[in-house]
Design an enzyme around this catalytic site. Structure first.
Site, PDB file in Angstrom:
ATOM      1  N   SER A  10       0.849  -1.196   0.000  1.00  0.00           N
ATOM      2  CA  SER A  10       0.000   0.000   0.000  1.00  0.00           C
ATOM      3  C   SER A  10       0.883   1.244   0.000  1.00  0.00           C
ATOM      4  O   SER A  10       1.650   1.474   0.943  1.00  0.00           O
ATOM      5  CB  SER A  10      -0.900   0.008   1.230  1.00  0.00           C
ATOM      6  OG  SER A  10      -1.514   1.266   1.354  1.00  0.00           O
ATOM      7  N   HIS A  35      -1.573  -1.379  -3.971  1.00  0.00           N
ATOM      8  CA  HIS A  35      -2.805  -0.934  -3.319  1.00  0.00           C
ATOM      9  C   HIS A  35      -2.767   0.589  -3.200  1.00  0.00           C
ATOM     10  O   HIS A  35      -1.827   1.157  -2.647  1.00  0.00           O
ATOM     11  CB  HIS A  35      -2.876  -1.597  -1.943  1.00  0.00           C
ATOM     12  CG  HIS A  35      -4.155  -1.362  -1.210  1.00  0.00           C
ATOM     13  ND1 HIS A  35      -5.269  -2.139  -1.408  1.00  0.00           N
ATOM     14  CD2 HIS A  35      -4.494  -0.454  -0.266  1.00  0.00           C
ATOM     15  CE1 HIS A  35      -6.248  -1.721  -0.610  1.00  0.00           C
ATOM     16  NE2 HIS A  35      -5.801  -0.694   0.095  1.00  0.00           N
ATOM     17  N   ASP A  37      -4.825   3.799  -1.815  1.00  0.00           N
ATOM     18  CA  ASP A  37      -5.888   4.222  -0.904  1.00  0.00           C
ATOM     19  C   ASP A  37      -6.387   5.608  -1.267  1.00  0.00           C
ATOM     20  O   ASP A  37      -5.642   6.584  -1.182  1.00  0.00           O
ATOM     21  CB  ASP A  37      -5.342   4.266   0.530  1.00  0.00           C
ATOM     22  CG  ASP A  37      -5.173   2.884   1.117  1.00  0.00           C
ATOM     23  OD1 ASP A  37      -6.091   2.056   0.966  1.00  0.00           O
ATOM     24  OD2 ASP A  37      -4.123   2.627   1.733  1.00  0.00           O
ATOM     25  N   MET A  39      -8.824   8.532  -0.152  1.00  0.00           N
ATOM     26  CA  MET A  39      -9.570   9.026   1.017  1.00  0.00           C
ATOM     27  C   MET A  39     -10.063  10.438   0.724  1.00  0.00           C
ATOM     28  O   MET A  39      -9.303  11.266   0.214  1.00  0.00           O
ATOM     29  CB  MET A  39      -8.661   9.051   2.242  1.00  0.00           C
ATOM     30  CG  MET A  39      -8.010   7.721   2.553  1.00  0.00           C
ATOM     31  SD  MET A  39      -7.113   7.817   4.099  1.00  0.00           S
ATOM     32  CE  MET A  39      -6.236   6.232   4.073  1.00  0.00           C
ATOM     33  N   HIS A  69      -8.639   1.419  -3.689  1.00  0.00           N
ATOM     34  CA  HIS A  69      -9.527   1.261  -2.529  1.00  0.00           C
ATOM     35  C   HIS A  69     -10.206   2.601  -2.271  1.00  0.00           C
ATOM     36  O   HIS A  69      -9.564   3.539  -1.804  1.00  0.00           O
ATOM     37  CB  HIS A  69      -8.658   0.795  -1.347  1.00  0.00           C
ATOM     38  CG  HIS A  69      -9.399   0.628  -0.074  1.00  0.00           C
ATOM     39  ND1 HIS A  69      -8.754   0.441   1.138  1.00  0.00           N
ATOM     40  CD2 HIS A  69     -10.721   0.582   0.217  1.00  0.00           C
ATOM     41  CE1 HIS A  69      -9.652   0.312   2.094  1.00  0.00           C
ATOM     42  NE2 HIS A  69     -10.853   0.406   1.569  1.00  0.00           N
ATOM     43  N   MET A  71     -12.128   4.871  -0.259  1.00  0.00           N
ATOM     44  CA  MET A  71     -12.675   5.224   1.062  1.00  0.00           C
ATOM     45  C   MET A  71     -13.311   6.603   0.936  1.00  0.00           C
ATOM     46  O   MET A  71     -12.793   7.605   1.434  1.00  0.00           O
ATOM     47  CB  MET A  71     -11.549   5.206   2.104  1.00  0.00           C
ATOM     48  CG  MET A  71     -11.150   3.781   2.468  1.00  0.00           C
ATOM     49  SD  MET A  71      -9.608   3.729   3.356  1.00  0.00           S
ATOM     50  CE  MET A  71      -8.506   3.813   1.972  1.00  0.00           C
ATOM     51  N   MET A 139     -11.456  -4.932   6.131  1.00  0.00           N
ATOM     52  CA  MET A 139     -10.638  -3.966   6.875  1.00  0.00           C
ATOM     53  C   MET A 139     -10.295  -4.571   8.235  1.00  0.00           C
ATOM     54  O   MET A 139     -11.183  -4.955   8.987  1.00  0.00           O
ATOM     55  CB  MET A 139     -11.384  -2.649   7.096  1.00  0.00           C
ATOM     56  CG  MET A 139     -11.582  -1.800   5.860  1.00  0.00           C
ATOM     57  SD  MET A 139     -10.088  -1.447   4.917  1.00  0.00           S
ATOM     58  CE  MET A 139      -9.055  -0.666   6.146  1.00  0.00           C
ATOM     59  N   ASP A 173      -6.782  -5.811   4.992  1.00  0.00           N
ATOM     60  CA  ASP A 173      -6.167  -4.487   4.851  1.00  0.00           C
ATOM     61  C   ASP A 173      -6.075  -3.796   6.207  1.00  0.00           C
ATOM     62  O   ASP A 173      -7.088  -3.451   6.809  1.00  0.00           O
ATOM     63  CB  ASP A 173      -7.018  -3.646   3.888  1.00  0.00           C
ATOM     64  CG  ASP A 173      -6.354  -2.327   3.531  1.00  0.00           C
ATOM     65  OD1 ASP A 173      -5.147  -2.166   3.819  1.00  0.00           O
ATOM     66  OD2 ASP A 173      -7.048  -1.463   2.964  1.00  0.00           O
TER      67      ASP A 173
END
Ligand code: DX5
Ligand code: ZN
Length: 214
Positions: A10, A35, A37, A39, A69, A71, A139, A173
C-alpha cells in the site's frame, strides 16, 4: 482460490517524494499488485490522492495491477474517473452504498469490482453484494491511517466469508505483517495488503518472500 497468496503493498506508507522509486522496489521484490488508498476526508478522517496519481502510475507501470480502494462517501461519482485513469480493480465500501448496482457499473467500465467493510460492519451486510463482487477487502483496522495494529476479530470475517461459500478473492487491509500473515492465509485470505510492514521494512524483499512462501 488462487494457489499462492498475493502481496499488495500500500503506497500510503511509501515516501511521497520518492514514490516512483518505492513502487519500483515493490515491483522488483515481486509485488503482485499495488494498493492505492483513496480518502476523501469525509468517509474517513484523512485525504490522499485523486485520479491523477492513478493515471501517472498507470503510465509509469503499464502492466502493474492497480487495486484502488475507495474510502469515499460517494463512490458512484468516482468510479468513472478512476477507471479512465487506469485502475485494474475498484473497491467501494458497503457502508457508502445503497444498492449493488455500482458493482455492475464498475464491471461495465472494464474494471474488477470489489467491496470492502469497516471493522464495525458485519459480514451479513455484504450478502446482496457478494454475487457480483470479485473481491472482498476486509478492513482489519479502522480505515483512514496506516501503521495501526491488526484487529483479530475483524480477521475472523475472512473465515465467515469462506464459511458462507464465498469463492472470490479476499484481502485483509490494515496492520498486516509477516508475523500475522500465516494466520490470515489459514483463515482463507489470498491477498495481503501491507503498507508499513512492506515500505518501512529494513528488507522489503524479505517481507515479500515471507508472503510468497505461505
Ligand atoms: C487504511 C488503508 C490501508 C493502509 C494499510 O485505511 O486502507 O490500506 O495503507 O497500512 P498498514 O499496512 O500500515 O496498516
Ligand atoms: Zn486500503
Amino acid at each position: 482460490m488462487p494457489e499462492s497468496v498475493r502481496l499488495a503493498p500500500s503506497i500510503l506508507a511509501a515516501d511521497p517524494l520518492r514514490l516512483i522509486g518505492d513502487v519500483e522496489t515493490a515491483v522488483r521484490c515481486g509485488a503482485d499488485e499495488l494498493h492505492v488508498d483513496i480518502m476523501d476526508g469525509h468517509f474517513v478522517p484523512n485525504i490522499t490522492y485523486g485520479p491523477a496519481l492513478v493515471r501517472a502510475l498507470r503510465r509509469a507501470f503499464p502492466a502493474l495491477w492497480l487495486d484502488v480502494h475507495l474510502m469515499v462517501s460517494e463512490p458512484a461519482r468516482w468510479i468513472r474517473p478512476f477507471a479512465e485513469a487506469g485502475a485494474s480493480a475498484l473497491t467501494a465500501h458497503v457502508e457508502a452504498l445503497r444498492s449493488p448496482d455500482i458493482l455492475s457499473d464498475i464491471a461495465g467500465l472494464g474494471v474488477r469490482p470489489g467491496i470492502s467493510l469497516k471493522p464495525a460492519t458485519p459480514v451479513a451486510a455484504l450478502d446482496k453484494y457478494l454475487p457480483q463482487a470479485e473481491y472482498v477487502l476486509v478492513m482489519t483496522v479502522e480505515p483512514g491511517f496506516g501503521g495501526q495494529k491488526l484487529m483479530s476479530d475483524c480477521a475472523d470475517k475472512v473465515r465467515q466469508l469462506r464459511e458462507r461459500g464465498y469463492r472470490g478473492r479476499i484481502g485483509c487491509d490494515g496492520g498486516v505483517t509477516p508475523e500475522n500473515a500465516p494466520a490470515l492465509a489459514a483463515l482463507g485470505a489470498d491477498t495481503l495488503i501491507m503498507g508499513t510492514a512492506f515500505f518501512r521494512a529494513e528488507d522489503p524483499r524479505k517481507t515479500a518472500d515471507a508472503v510468497h512462501a505461505l
